[in-house]
Design a protein around this motif. Sequence first.
Motif, short mmCIF file in Angstrom:
data_model
loop_
_atom_site.label_atom_id
_atom_site.label_comp_id
_atom_site.label_asym_id
_atom_site.label_seq_id
_atom_site.Cartn_x
_atom_site.Cartn_y
_atom_site.Cartn_z
N PRO A 96 72.71 -17.24 62.78
CA PRO A 96 72.86 -18.99 63.22
C PRO A 96 72.71 -19.10 64.23
CG PRO A 96 74.47 -16.65 63.15
CD PRO A 96 73.64 -16.23 63.16
N MET A 97 71.49 -18.94 65.59
CA MET A 97 70.83 -19.49 65.85
C MET A 97 69.51 -20.23 64.93
SD MET A 97 68.02 -18.96 67.36
CE MET A 97 67.44 -17.50 67.06
N ILE A 98 68.81 -19.37 64.03
CA ILE A 98 68.42 -20.12 63.29
C ILE A 98 68.56 -21.55 62.32
CG2 ILE A 98 66.31 -19.58 61.01
CD1 ILE A 98 66.35 -17.16 62.47
N ALA A 99 69.51 -20.77 62.19
CA ALA A 99 70.43 -22.41 61.40
C ALA A 99 70.37 -23.55 62.55
CB ALA A 99 71.89 -21.86 61.07
N LYS A 100 70.66 -23.76 63.31
CA LYS A 100 71.06 -24.64 64.57
C LYS A 100 69.54 -25.26 64.73
CE LYS A 100 74.89 -22.36 66.86
NZ LYS A 100 76.17 -22.01 68.93
N HIS A 101 68.96 -24.28 65.26
CA HIS A 101 67.24 -25.44 64.69
C HIS A 101 67.28 -26.08 63.54
CE1 HIS A 101 65.50 -23.79 68.99
NE2 HIS A 101 66.24 -22.51 68.49
N ILE A 102 67.53 -25.00 62.54
CA ILE A 102 67.42 -25.92 61.57
C ILE A 102 67.96 -27.41 60.90
CG2 ILE A 102 67.21 -26.06 59.03
CD1 ILE A 102 66.73 -22.75 58.42
N ILE A 103 69.06 -27.64 61.71
CA ILE A 103 70.01 -28.41 61.54
C ILE A 103 69.91 -29.74 62.20
CG2 ILE A 103 72.22 -29.33 61.89
CD1 ILE A 103 73.55 -26.71 61.12
N ALA A 104 68.62 -29.65 63.89
CA ALA A 104 68.19 -29.45 64.55
C ALA A 104 67.07 -30.89 64.16
CB ALA A 104 68.34 -29.73 65.97
N ASN A 105 66.09 -30.18 64.13
CA ASN A 105 65.15 -30.19 63.28
C ASN A 105 64.09 -30.06 62.09
OD1 ASN A 105 64.05 -28.18 64.32
ND2 ASN A 105 62.94 -28.62 65.94
N GLY A 106 64.90 -29.10 61.66
CA GLY A 106 64.12 -29.15 60.15
C GLY A 106 63.26 -27.27 60.00
N GLU A 107 63.17 -27.32 61.54
CA GLU A 107 62.02 -25.55 61.80
C GLU A 107 63.24 -24.93 62.90
OE1 GLU A 107 58.18 -25.69 62.29
OE2 GLU A 107 57.32 -26.90 60.87
N PRO A 108 62.92 -23.47 62.57
CA PRO A 108 61.76 -23.19 61.61
C PRO A 108 62.09 -22.56 60.17
CG PRO A 108 63.24 -21.22 63.10
CD PRO A 108 63.84 -22.91 63.52
N GLY A 109 61.90 -21.70 60.21
CA GLY A 109 61.02 -21.25 58.55
C GLY A 109 61.41 -19.69 58.39
N ILE A 110 61.76 -19.02 57.28
CA ILE A 110 62.01 -17.56 57.78
C ILE A 110 61.43 -17.26 56.33
CG2 ILE A 110 64.19 -18.48 58.23
CD1 ILE A 110 65.48 -16.86 55.69
N MET A 111 60.76 -16.04 56.60
CA MET A 111 60.14 -15.59 55.94
C MET A 111 60.70 -13.80 55.88
SD MET A 111 55.86 -13.80 56.48
CE MET A 111 55.39 -12.71 55.28
N ASN A 112 61.45 -12.83 55.09
CA ASN A 112 61.64 -12.09 55.18
C ASN A 112 60.37 -10.62 55.15
OD1 ASN A 112 63.45 -9.70 54.16
ND2 ASN A 112 64.65 -10.39 53.19
N LEU A 113 60.49 -10.23 55.89
CA LEU A 113 59.21 -9.08 56.23
C LEU A 113 59.13 -7.80 55.76
CD1 LEU A 113 56.21 -9.00 56.97
CD2 LEU A 113 57.34 -7.84 59.05
N ILE A 114 60.87 -7.33 55.20
CA ILE A 114 61.41 -6.90 54.79
C ILE A 114 61.21 -6.15 53.15
CG2 ILE A 114 63.50 -5.18 54.17
CD1 ILE A 114 64.54 -5.85 57.34
N ASN A 115 61.45 -7.17 52.44
CA ASN A 115 61.21 -8.21 51.65
C ASN A 115 59.99 -7.95 50.62
OD1 ASN A 115 64.03 -8.11 50.52
ND2 ASN A 115 64.63 -9.92 50.51
N VAL A 116 59.23 -8.29 51.63
CA VAL A 116 57.81 -8.83 51.53
C VAL A 116 56.91 -7.58 51.21
CG1 VAL A 116 55.47 -9.55 52.36
CG2 VAL A 116 57.64 -10.89 52.20
N GLN A 117 57.40 -6.51 52.04
CA GLN A 117 56.39 -5.34 52.39
C GLN A 117 57.29 -3.96 51.29
OE1 GLN A 117 56.16 -4.31 56.21
NE2 GLN A 117 54.75 -5.12 56.49
N LYS A 118 58.71 -4.21 50.64
CA LYS A 118 59.30 -3.45 49.84
C LYS A 118 58.88 -3.84 48.95
CE LYS A 118 63.26 -0.56 49.18
NZ LYS A 118 64.40 -0.44 49.85
N TYR A 119 58.88 -5.25 47.85
CA TYR A 119 58.87 -5.18 46.45
C TYR A 119 57.62 -6.19 46.07
CZ TYR A 119 63.77 -3.90 47.24
OH TYR A 119 65.21 -3.05 47.75
N ALA A 120 57.81 -5.96 45.26
CA ALA A 120 57.01 -7.31 44.93
C ALA A 120 57.57 -8.04 44.19
CB ALA A 120 55.95 -6.58 43.32
#
Length: 657
Positions: A323-347
């Motif tokens: 929810p906090m990240i969404a507020k920043h995105i709506i305000a200025n288009g950042e930040p993006g997100i990176m799901n490290l759990i999926n990066v390291q667990k899945y291809a």
Amino acid sequence: MQDSENEIMISERFELKQQIIDMLQQRTPAFGFGGFGEATYYRTYSRRKEDGSQEHWADTVIRVMNGVMSVRKQHYVNSRLHWDEGYWQAYAAEMASAMFEMKWLPPGRGLWAMGTEYVYTRGGAALNNCGAVDTADLSAAADWTMDMLMCGVGVGFNTAWDGANVALPDKSRPVPFVIPDSREGWVASVRLLIESYTKGGAWFKFDYDSIRPAGSSIKGFGGTASGPEPLSTLHRRIESYLDAYCSGETETTRCTADIFNAIGACVVAGNVRRSAEIALGSADDGSFLELKDYERYPERAEIGWMSNNTVVLEKTEDFAKLPMIAKHIIANGEPGIMNLINVQKYARYGKESDDQAWLANPCSEIPLESYELCNLAEVFPSRCAEENDFFKVLEYATFYASTVALMPTHRSETNAIVVRNRRIGVSLSGVADMLDDLGATELTRRLRKGYKIVRSINRKLASDAGVPPSIRVTTIKPSGTISQLAGVSSGMHFPTFQYALRRMRVGNDSAVCRVLKAAGIPHEPDVYSENTTVFEFPIDQGKTRKATEVSAWEQFAFLAMLQREWSDNMVSCTVYFDPESEAHQVEHMLAQFAPVIKSVSMLPHSETGAYKQMPYEGISKETYDEKLAAMPRIDWRLFSDSDGIESRFCSNDSCEI
């Protein structure tokens, strides 16, 4: 230092047979988007040949094919493996033909640098798109980052530096240091400056007199020198950032981001060269989330634009921050997100396969370890007449990327990781075109089959070369000028308009500017930049739905499908949302899709005509037809004395003036 003094990494040279060269040079390329794709090629990738003449498309294809085959041949010779010249000549002929038709292409880096003496003598760094570095050792990370940015590699960095054992240096007795006129000299000066704070090193008085003046020609890498001013500015900035940290006026996150953004700004050198960065931080780090609050930190505006900023979700508890990240995105288009759990667990999502990567490249299509590089290749399914043609072309793109991964760079810490991971990224562009043409069911089937082909070819190539297969092999990159050459929508994104004016900015003193003006291409002075002309081309982006007709929800679903069926790295995706009707749903979208994807960024749709001379301006079909009928033909035989704008990734390399 002269290029001739460097160790030759590629001494075994492959050359296409003359009959294949003649066949290619007799053909006429079919660039995309009318004259715009062709103009983009000549502006960006056409180089001067050794005899002083200018490359045309067949020449570029020949250079790239000779280069990639030479890299593989060198590996076979070094490894005492059998090289069947007849087999590889036949293979190269078919691969070159598919490249000529733009069914597949190397990335911009490869299109510009592959097959050059610079790569043969200096290693493969300039062929790689993607890099990343952990900043725990600040000076070592800065050294590597500046080096790679000057080779044209986009670099991701985190904010891991803890600021321990940092002290103001004794500036009362500076040691003279004459900065060598080379990439290595620039990089060394930055490392020494940082080490004077972090490792108790000497304080240096830098002498810039040996650096060639702005506008000087550079042989070797190519391009024009920017002079010493960008480096001098970088030194002043780094000194001010570290002084502020030592005096307690700033903290580690801000200091780290400032230093690495300033390095990127130096490499860009006032828009003369290109560079790209991504900053990776924690959702718990308030300083990181405020880095682009230019009302609070107006002084960051001159460097903060250098990086996209992305928060890394490392544990399940981090998803409570959406929810906090969404507020920043709506305000200025950042930040993006990176799901490290999926990066390291899945291809691909749902296919478990460990990956030690914890960083990412600037466009977030490739996860990376620190000091790791990755190279890409791109396939354009809409340029393939038959389904089996598409699958065959996937083989060529896999061959290219897998071969580049065989070539060492000039950095030992990077080579140690590359030889273990051999990470590559075979990408698709025009995927939205495929979706609207084939439908989701058929597209899913082709992606599944295509992935198996890429993985199988990579394994065979690795076995034949006596190396481990690549840890990851597929991606969706954002594309850019490469998709413009082929005339397809970029990456997975939907086109902004069907009919549009596509604008191209070029310097008034450039060779391409002279040719376009002589041909009578509509143009006007750039209202934002001096000594620059803006040219206009009418383009038709086909029947694919416009981006404004595709909901943010559907874009997210499309992203999730590509992560599940195609990309075992990541998918570079910017989800565009309607600020009026969809902004209030951003948090809901993130909550739904963040657990099943690896990375995403979001931006609101911007208004058509929001500023003058926009890169794309939507027009009616009637206006398109009228402007297309009035477009003159361009005689590219008049084009000469250009080395492409990609050369300006590095305008101060070690080479002869």
